[in-house]
Design an enzyme around this catalytic site. Structure first.
Site, PDB file in Angstrom:
ATOM      1  N   LYS A 113       0.820  -1.221   0.000  1.00 53.96           N
ATOM      2  CA  LYS A 113       0.000   0.000   0.000  1.00 53.96           C
ATOM      3  C   LYS A 113       0.846   1.260   0.000  1.00 53.96           C
ATOM      4  O   LYS A 113       0.484   2.250  -0.622  1.00 53.96           O
ATOM      5  CB  LYS A 113      -0.958  -0.001   1.194  1.00 53.96           C
ATOM      6  CG  LYS A 113      -2.002  -1.093   1.062  1.00 53.96           C
ATOM      7  CD  LYS A 113      -3.233  -0.842   1.882  1.00 53.96           C
ATOM      8  CE  LYS A 113      -4.300  -1.864   1.488  1.00 53.96           C
ATOM      9  NZ  LYS A 113      -5.404  -1.942   2.410  1.00 53.96           N
ATOM     10  N   LYS A 194      -4.422 -10.648  -5.971  1.00 56.81           N
ATOM     11  CA  LYS A 194      -5.476 -10.977  -5.008  1.00 56.81           C
ATOM     12  C   LYS A 194      -6.715 -10.120  -5.259  1.00 56.81           C
ATOM     13  O   LYS A 194      -6.593  -8.934  -5.546  1.00 56.81           O
ATOM     14  CB  LYS A 194      -4.926 -10.700  -3.604  1.00 56.81           C
ATOM     15  CG  LYS A 194      -5.823 -11.130  -2.473  1.00 56.81           C
ATOM     16  CD  LYS A 194      -5.284 -10.606  -1.150  1.00 56.81           C
ATOM     17  CE  LYS A 194      -5.449  -9.099  -1.062  1.00 56.81           C
ATOM     18  NZ  LYS A 194      -5.070  -8.529   0.236  1.00 56.81           N
ATOM     19  N   LYS A 197     -10.871  -5.103  -2.273  1.00 58.50           N
ATOM     20  CA  LYS A 197     -11.936  -4.086  -2.313  1.00 58.50           C
ATOM     21  C   LYS A 197     -11.465  -2.842  -3.050  1.00 58.50           C
ATOM     22  O   LYS A 197     -12.236  -2.199  -3.745  1.00 58.50           O
ATOM     23  CB  LYS A 197     -12.327  -3.681  -0.885  1.00 58.50           C
ATOM     24  CG  LYS A 197     -13.103  -4.747  -0.132  1.00 58.50           C
ATOM     25  CD  LYS A 197     -13.454  -4.254   1.291  1.00 58.50           C
ATOM     26  CE  LYS A 197     -13.252  -5.322   2.324  1.00 58.50           C
ATOM     27  NZ  LYS A 197     -12.665  -4.881   3.572  1.00 58.50           N
TER      28      LYS A 197
HETATM   29  P1  TYM Z   1     -10.179  -7.043   5.144  1.00 62.06           P
HETATM   30  O1  TYM Z   1     -11.310  -6.156   5.481  1.00 62.06           O
HETATM   31  O2  TYM Z   1      -9.239  -6.627   4.084  1.00 62.06           O
HETATM   32  O3  TYM Z   1     -10.683  -8.467   4.719  1.00 62.06           O
HETATM   33  C1  TYM Z   1     -11.615  -9.179   5.517  1.00 62.06           C
HETATM   34  C2  TYM Z   1     -11.338 -10.656   5.467  1.00 62.06           C
HETATM   35  O4  TYM Z   1     -11.425 -11.140   4.123  1.00 62.06           O
HETATM   36  C3  TYM Z   1     -10.256 -11.867   3.804  1.00 62.06           C
HETATM   37  N1  TYM Z   1      -9.943 -11.654   2.385  1.00 62.06           N
HETATM   38  C4  TYM Z   1      -9.844 -12.630   1.470  1.00 62.06           C
HETATM   39  N2  TYM Z   1      -9.977 -13.961   1.569  1.00 62.06           N
HETATM   40  C5  TYM Z   1      -9.815 -14.691   0.436  1.00 62.06           C
HETATM   41  N3  TYM Z   1      -9.524 -14.139  -0.766  1.00 62.06           N
HETATM   42  C6  TYM Z   1      -9.377 -12.801  -0.909  1.00 62.06           C
HETATM   43  N4  TYM Z   1      -9.089 -12.270  -2.094  1.00 62.06           N
HETATM   44  C7  TYM Z   1      -9.535 -11.979   0.244  1.00 62.06           C
HETATM   45  N5  TYM Z   1      -9.469 -10.649   0.469  1.00 62.06           N
HETATM   46  C8  TYM Z   1      -9.731 -10.467   1.776  1.00 62.06           C
HETATM   47  C9  TYM Z   1      -9.177 -11.285   4.686  1.00 62.06           C
HETATM   48  O5  TYM Z   1      -8.095 -12.179   4.867  1.00 62.06           O
HETATM   49  C10 TYM Z   1      -9.932 -11.034   5.961  1.00 62.06           C
HETATM   50  O6  TYM Z   1     -10.003 -12.197   6.732  1.00 62.06           O
HETATM   51  N6  TYM Z   1      -6.671  -6.429   8.646  1.00 62.06           N
HETATM   52  C11 TYM Z   1      -7.944  -7.065   8.379  1.00 62.06           C
HETATM   53  C12 TYM Z   1      -9.053  -6.611   9.303  1.00 62.06           C
HETATM   54  C13 TYM Z   1      -8.793  -6.796  10.763  1.00 62.06           C
HETATM   55  C14 TYM Z   1      -8.791  -8.035  11.462  1.00 62.06           C
HETATM   56  C15 TYM Z   1      -8.580  -7.704  12.842  1.00 62.06           C
HETATM   57  C16 TYM Z   1      -8.914  -9.357  11.070  1.00 62.06           C
HETATM   58  C17 TYM Z   1      -8.603  -5.819  11.679  1.00 62.06           C
HETATM   59  N7  TYM Z   1      -8.473  -6.336  12.921  1.00 62.06           N
HETATM   60  C18 TYM Z   1      -8.500  -8.697  13.812  1.00 62.06           C
HETATM   61  C19 TYM Z   1      -8.829 -10.358  12.069  1.00 62.06           C
HETATM   62  C20 TYM Z   1      -8.624  -9.999  13.425  1.00 62.06           C
HETATM   63  C21 TYM Z   1      -8.340  -6.728   6.956  1.00 62.06           C
HETATM   64  O7  TYM Z   1      -7.814  -5.865   6.349  1.00 62.06           O
HETATM   65  O8  TYM Z   1      -9.380  -7.420   6.478  1.00 62.06           O
END
Ligand code: TYM
Length: 331
Positions: A113, A194, A197
């Site tokens: 990023k 990947k 969003k």
């Molecule tokens: P975020 O919001 O980017 O994504 C949410 C969840 O979706 C999963 N994910 C995917 N899984 C499979 N294929 C993909 N292309 C894909 N893109 C996203 C992510 O692995 C995630 O599980 N940092 C985290 C949010 C967070 C969090 C936490 C997660 C903040 N605090 C504590 C677990 C525990 C994030 O950016 O998720």
């Protein structure tokens, strides 16, 4: 029951990768674990530059409704918004003070990023420390996430381990749980990247929203990049990234192993494969979309669920924060 915590950023429309990597996995854990599912709005402030606080707040409600629509029953799991439990920010600071800068600079997500723009904010760098606070506050044992979050969970473990070693046993060491299929769904327009969003905003054919209509789902899958071949090879080694991704999506939505899904479609034309994949996504997401519409319309009920969740979360968070403050000697 072992404690589980995970979260999603309300930073844009959730896509099918978020579902198979995270939410779909969560639903299956409700019976056997004490589940906390957070909507990490403070994290979303790092990625939605132009978003005002109020759009983040309204998206937090969208995500809450989506959690419930996916089957996360608020009577069986604690659903809450991160910013409504101020202990997250407070513990984050305590952890920031002992997190090596180098470890944060080495995070893949940060490197990706921060490489995209000239001016980056400090929030992007310390993002994983806030995530560590989210996890450690709840004595979390298991963090169900997609593959891209593994590194952040490892860092959380390191932070906790170091804190425990210096200040005495304070935190439970968490580990990631990543699904066998669907842990890393790739972009439909570029299967080497990947599904994310952020890319979805710039490239409409990149992803499929969890709330997309049937016609959009069919169109997007039809346009998904494959290769110059015509038929699905039976040998998984011979599959191109695009075809492999489609089979992986099918496996995830139909609860099959990758090999089982491949056996089902081997020998089919790419056109037929795409039809099968689209059917599978539609049959899972259509009922989610219907439930979502009804839930999102009732804001008072959503706010009640979130307030209830924040109260339950605070109770646990307060105790852990106090433990950390005591261990540090500032309380
Ligand atoms: P975020 O919001 O980017 O994504 C949410 C969840 O979706 C999963 N994910 C995917 N899984 C499979 N294929 C993909 N292309 C894909 N893109 C996203 C992510 O692995 C995630 O599980 N940092 C985290 C949010 C967070 C969090 C936490 C997660 C903040 N605090 C504590 C677990 C525990 C994030 O950016 O998720």
């Amino acid at each position: 029951r072992p404690r589980v915590l995970s979260g999603v950023q309300p930073s844009g429309d959730l896509h099918i990768g978020n579902f198979v990597g995270a939410l779909g996995q969560w639903v299956e854990m409700l019976d056997d674990y004490d589940c906390f599912f957070c909507i990490v709005d403070l994290h979303a402030l790092t990625s939605t530059r132009k978003a005002t606080g109020s759009t983040v707040a309204s998206r937090a409600r969208d995500v809450a409704a989506l959690y419930v629509a996916c089957g996360i029953d608020p009577s069986r799991a604690t659903i809450f918004v991160q910013s409504q439990v101020p202990e997250h920010s407070e513990l984050m600071w305590l952890l920031t003070c002992s997190t090596p800068l180098g470890a944060l600079q080495r995070m893949t997500q940060f490197k990706g990023k921060s490489g995209q723009t000239d001016s980056i904010e400090a929030g992007l760098l310390v993002y994983p420390v806030l995530q560590a606070a989210d996890i450690l506050l709840y004595d979390t044992e298991i963090v169900p996430v997609g593959d891209d979050q593994r590194q952040h969970i490892e860092l959380t473990r390191d932070i906790a381990q170091k804190f425990n070693a210096v200040h005495g046993e304070t935190f439970v060491l968490p580990r990631a749980r990543v699904p066998l299929t669907g842990a890393r769904i790739m972009g439909l327009d570029d299967p080497d990247k990947k599904m994310s969003k952020t890319d979805a905003v710039i490239h409409p054919n990149h992803s499929i929203g969890l709330l997309s209509s049937e016609s959009v789902i069919r169109k997007r899958i039809a346009r998904a990049v494959t290769d110059s071949g015509d038929y699905v090879e039976a040998d998984s080694e011979a599959l191109s990234a695009g075809v492999r991704n489609l089979v992986e999506i099918l496996a995830s939505f139909d609860h099959l192993s990758f090999d089982e899904a491949l056996r089902r479609v081997a020998g089919e034309s790419y056109g037929k494969l795409k039809e099968t994949v689209a059917d599978s996504i539609v049959s899972t997401t259509e009922p989610i979309r219907e439930r979502y519409e009804a839930l999102r319309a009732d804001e008072a009920e959503l706010d009640r669920i979130l307030q209830d969740g924040a109260e339950k979360a605070s109770e646990v968070a307060r105790r852990t924060l106090l433990r950390a403050q005591t261990a540090l000697g500032i309380r």
